[in-house]
Scaffold this motif. Sequence first.
Motif, PDB file in Angstrom:
ATOM      1  N   ARG A   1      39.965  77.726  38.429  1.00 20.17           N
ATOM      2  CA  ARG A   1      38.958  77.770  39.493  1.00 20.17           C
ATOM      3  C   ARG A   1      37.575  78.080  38.925  1.00 20.17           C
ATOM      4  O   ARG A   1      36.559  77.736  39.534  1.00 20.17           O
ATOM      5  CB  ARG A   1      39.343  78.798  40.560  1.00 20.17           C
ATOM      6  CG  ARG A   1      38.436  78.736  41.800  1.00 20.17           C
ATOM      7  CD  ARG A   1      38.994  79.559  42.938  1.00 20.17           C
ATOM      8  NE  ARG A   1      39.129  80.957  42.571  1.00 20.17           N
ATOM      9  CZ  ARG A   1      39.997  81.793  43.143  1.00 20.17           C
ATOM     10  NH1 ARG A   1      40.815  81.356  44.087  1.00 20.17           N
ATOM     11  NH2 ARG A   1      40.060  83.058  42.772  1.00 20.17           N
TER      12      ARG A   1
ATOM     13  N   PRO B   1      33.661  77.380  47.109  1.00 22.05           N
ATOM     14  CA  PRO B   1      34.749  77.445  48.090  1.00 22.05           C
ATOM     15  C   PRO B   1      34.908  76.135  48.852  1.00 22.05           C
ATOM     16  O   PRO B   1      33.951  75.376  49.033  1.00 22.05           O
ATOM     17  CB  PRO B   1      34.306  78.579  49.030  1.00 22.05           C
ATOM     18  CG  PRO B   1      33.335  79.381  48.237  1.00 22.05           C
ATOM     19  CD  PRO B   1      32.628  78.419  47.347  1.00 22.05           C
TER      20      PRO B   1
ATOM     21  N   THR C   1      39.842  83.285  54.780  1.00 24.32           N
ATOM     22  CA  THR C   1      39.576  83.930  53.495  1.00 24.32           C
ATOM     23  C   THR C   1      40.451  85.165  53.291  1.00 24.32           C
ATOM     24  O   THR C   1      40.365  85.822  52.258  1.00 24.32           O
ATOM     25  CB  THR C   1      38.096  84.321  53.376  1.00 24.32           C
ATOM     26  OG1 THR C   1      37.750  85.163  54.479  1.00 24.32           O
ATOM     27  CG2 THR C   1      37.207  83.073  53.400  1.00 24.32           C
ATOM     28  N   ASP C   2      41.282  85.469  54.274  1.00 24.16           N
ATOM     29  CA  ASP C   2      42.243  86.567  54.164  1.00 24.16           C
ATOM     30  C   ASP C   2      43.624  85.940  54.036  1.00 24.16           C
ATOM     31  O   ASP C   2      44.307  85.685  55.029  1.00 24.16           O
ATOM     32  CB  ASP C   2      42.166  87.464  55.404  1.00 24.16           C
ATOM     33  CG  ASP C   2      43.107  88.665  55.332  1.00 24.16           C
ATOM     34  OD1 ASP C   2      43.904  88.739  54.358  1.00 24.16           O
ATOM     35  OD2 ASP C   2      43.075  89.507  56.247  1.00 24.16           O
ATOM     36  N   CYS C   3      44.024  85.663  52.793  1.00 23.41           N
ATOM     37  CA  CYS C   3      45.259  84.925  52.561  1.00 23.41           C
ATOM     38  C   CYS C   3      46.492  85.657  53.095  1.00 23.41           C
ATOM     39  O   CYS C   3      47.442  85.025  53.564  1.00 23.41           O
ATOM     40  CB  CYS C   3      45.419  84.646  51.073  1.00 23.41           C
ATOM     41  SG  CYS C   3      44.101  83.629  50.363  1.00 23.41           S
TER      42      CYS C   3
ATOM     43  N   ASN D   1      44.877  85.695  42.777  1.00 17.60           N
ATOM     44  CA  ASN D   1      43.582  85.833  43.446  1.00 17.60           C
ATOM     45  C   ASN D   1      43.315  84.714  44.460  1.00 17.60           C
ATOM     46  O   ASN D   1      42.315  83.993  44.378  1.00 17.60           O
ATOM     47  CB  ASN D   1      42.452  85.875  42.414  1.00 17.60           C
ATOM     48  CG  ASN D   1      41.129  86.307  43.018  1.00 17.60           C
ATOM     49  OD1 ASN D   1      41.090  86.923  44.082  1.00 17.60           O
ATOM     50  ND2 ASN D   1      40.044  85.985  42.336  1.00 17.60           N
ATOM     51  N   CYS D   2      44.198  84.588  45.429  1.00 17.37           N
ATOM     52  CA  CYS D   2      43.987  83.618  46.499  1.00 17.37           C
ATOM     53  C   CYS D   2      42.727  83.986  47.280  1.00 17.37           C
ATOM     54  O   CYS D   2      42.558  85.138  47.706  1.00 17.37           O
ATOM     55  CB  CYS D   2      45.185  83.603  47.442  1.00 17.37           C
ATOM     56  SG  CYS D   2      45.007  82.482  48.856  1.00 17.37           S
ATOM     57  N   THR D   3      41.849  83.030  47.461  1.00 17.68           N
ATOM     58  CA  THR D   3      40.610  83.278  48.202  1.00 17.68           C
ATOM     59  C   THR D   3      40.531  82.507  49.507  1.00 17.68           C
ATOM     60  O   THR D   3      39.721  82.841  50.367  1.00 17.68           O
ATOM     61  CB  THR D   3      39.391  82.904  47.349  1.00 17.68           C
ATOM     62  OG1 THR D   3      39.523  81.544  46.918  1.00 17.68           O
ATOM     63  CG2 THR D   3      39.274  83.820  46.134  1.00 17.68           C
ATOM     64  N   GLN D   4      41.363  81.480  49.672  1.00 12.08           N
ATOM     65  CA  GLN D   4      41.322  80.676  50.895  1.00 12.08           C
ATOM     66  C   GLN D   4      42.695  80.086  51.202  1.00 12.08           C
ATOM     67  O   GLN D   4      43.429  79.690  50.291  1.00 12.08           O
ATOM     68  CB  GLN D   4      40.346  79.500  50.743  1.00 12.08           C
ATOM     69  CG  GLN D   4      38.881  79.874  50.603  1.00 12.08           C
ATOM     70  CD  GLN D   4      38.032  78.630  50.414  1.00 12.08           C
ATOM     71  OE1 GLN D   4      38.186  77.917  49.420  1.00 12.08           O
ATOM     72  NE2 GLN D   4      37.137  78.366  51.375  1.00 12.08           N
TER      73      GLN D   4
ATOM     74  N   ASN E   1      43.958  78.148  47.780  1.00 13.79           N
ATOM     75  CA  ASN E   1      42.993  78.141  46.685  1.00 13.79           C
ATOM     76  C   ASN E   1      43.290  79.327  45.767  1.00 13.79           C
ATOM     77  O   ASN E   1      42.966  80.485  46.084  1.00 13.79           O
ATOM     78  CB  ASN E   1      41.579  78.222  47.258  1.00 13.79           C
ATOM     79  CG  ASN E   1      40.501  78.026  46.216  1.00 13.79           C
ATOM     80  OD1 ASN E   1      40.749  78.102  45.018  1.00 13.79           O
ATOM     81  ND2 ASN E   1      39.281  77.792  46.672  1.00 13.79           N
TER      82      ASN E   1
ATOM     83  N   ASP F   1      43.434  80.999  41.569  1.00 13.91           N
ATOM     84  CA  ASP F   1      42.486  81.034  40.452  1.00 13.91           C
ATOM     85  C   ASP F   1      42.899  80.165  39.268  1.00 13.91           C
ATOM     86  O   ASP F   1      42.095  79.897  38.387  1.00 13.91           O
ATOM     87  CB  ASP F   1      42.198  82.468  40.004  1.00 13.91           C
ATOM     88  CG  ASP F   1      43.398  83.186  39.396  1.00 13.91           C
ATOM     89  OD1 ASP F   1      44.481  82.560  39.273  1.00 13.91           O
ATOM     90  OD2 ASP F   1      43.267  84.363  39.028  1.00 13.91           O
TER      91      ASP F   1
END
Length: 263
Positions: free
Chosen positions: A86, A92, A122-124, A141-144, A165, A167
């Motif tokens: 990523r 994003p 954004t809160d996986c 580190n899931c961000t989406q 999404n 890393d």
Amino acid sequence: MSDTGSRTRTRRDDDEDFWPADRSERSGSRRKLLIAAAVVVVLAVAAATAFFLLRDGETAAGDGRPVPTVYTPGDADPGTAALKLRSADARPLNAGEVFTPQAKSVGYKTYSFSLVKSEISTDCKSVTWGSRLHGDLAKYNCTQVVRGAYVSKDKRHVGQFIALNLDRQEGADQIVQYLGQGATSGFVLPLRAPGVEGFGAGFSAAYGQAYGHYAVVVWVQRAGGGKPASLNEMIDVSIPVEKPADFVWGRLSLLDGATGAGR
């Protein structure tokens, strides 16, 4: 066929028409999942390729957290290796690039679908369940989590598009594979929307694949959860619902352009 618990499922003679033809694959899609080959492997060695997770209509722990009846993971797409980190693709995802006009009305063969709702969280953790999955989402580190709900024009089928999404590709690969490990591993919660109420109850099928650092899952069923005529029906239904995954190729084009500009 073996599931992930102590139960064992076997293919009966009267189920013959339910399974894909021996040469069946998800033609028309960039993900060439060899469904029949996966079934043969599972029948032969109970391997982790295509799983029956729960009996029809069951939900995990009986608390309304559905998982697909059948889940088939695929190998990572080798054409997206440039997206393996990523850090090289940091912007994003946004709704406009995933749910393009072409992805809002989709079709394949006789199946036509419309996107009825989409959401990017954004809160996986809040849109998933399961300690195993939550641990992997944190580790990588899931961000989406991108979700889209689809309803067919004739109201007979419904579907969910999901993209996570992470890393790095290692995380996408791991999540795609371990989603199929049963009710204890967890799954993504279906997006609730008009026309898809109760999604996941009854019979459903899902297909997962990693595209670089993105894990993509397509999850489909007959409206109401009835058993399909065959798994080929579910495969065909999944192909149009997968259309939003084209965002991956747009991301690759941007990377290629940036690389070319820097030469």
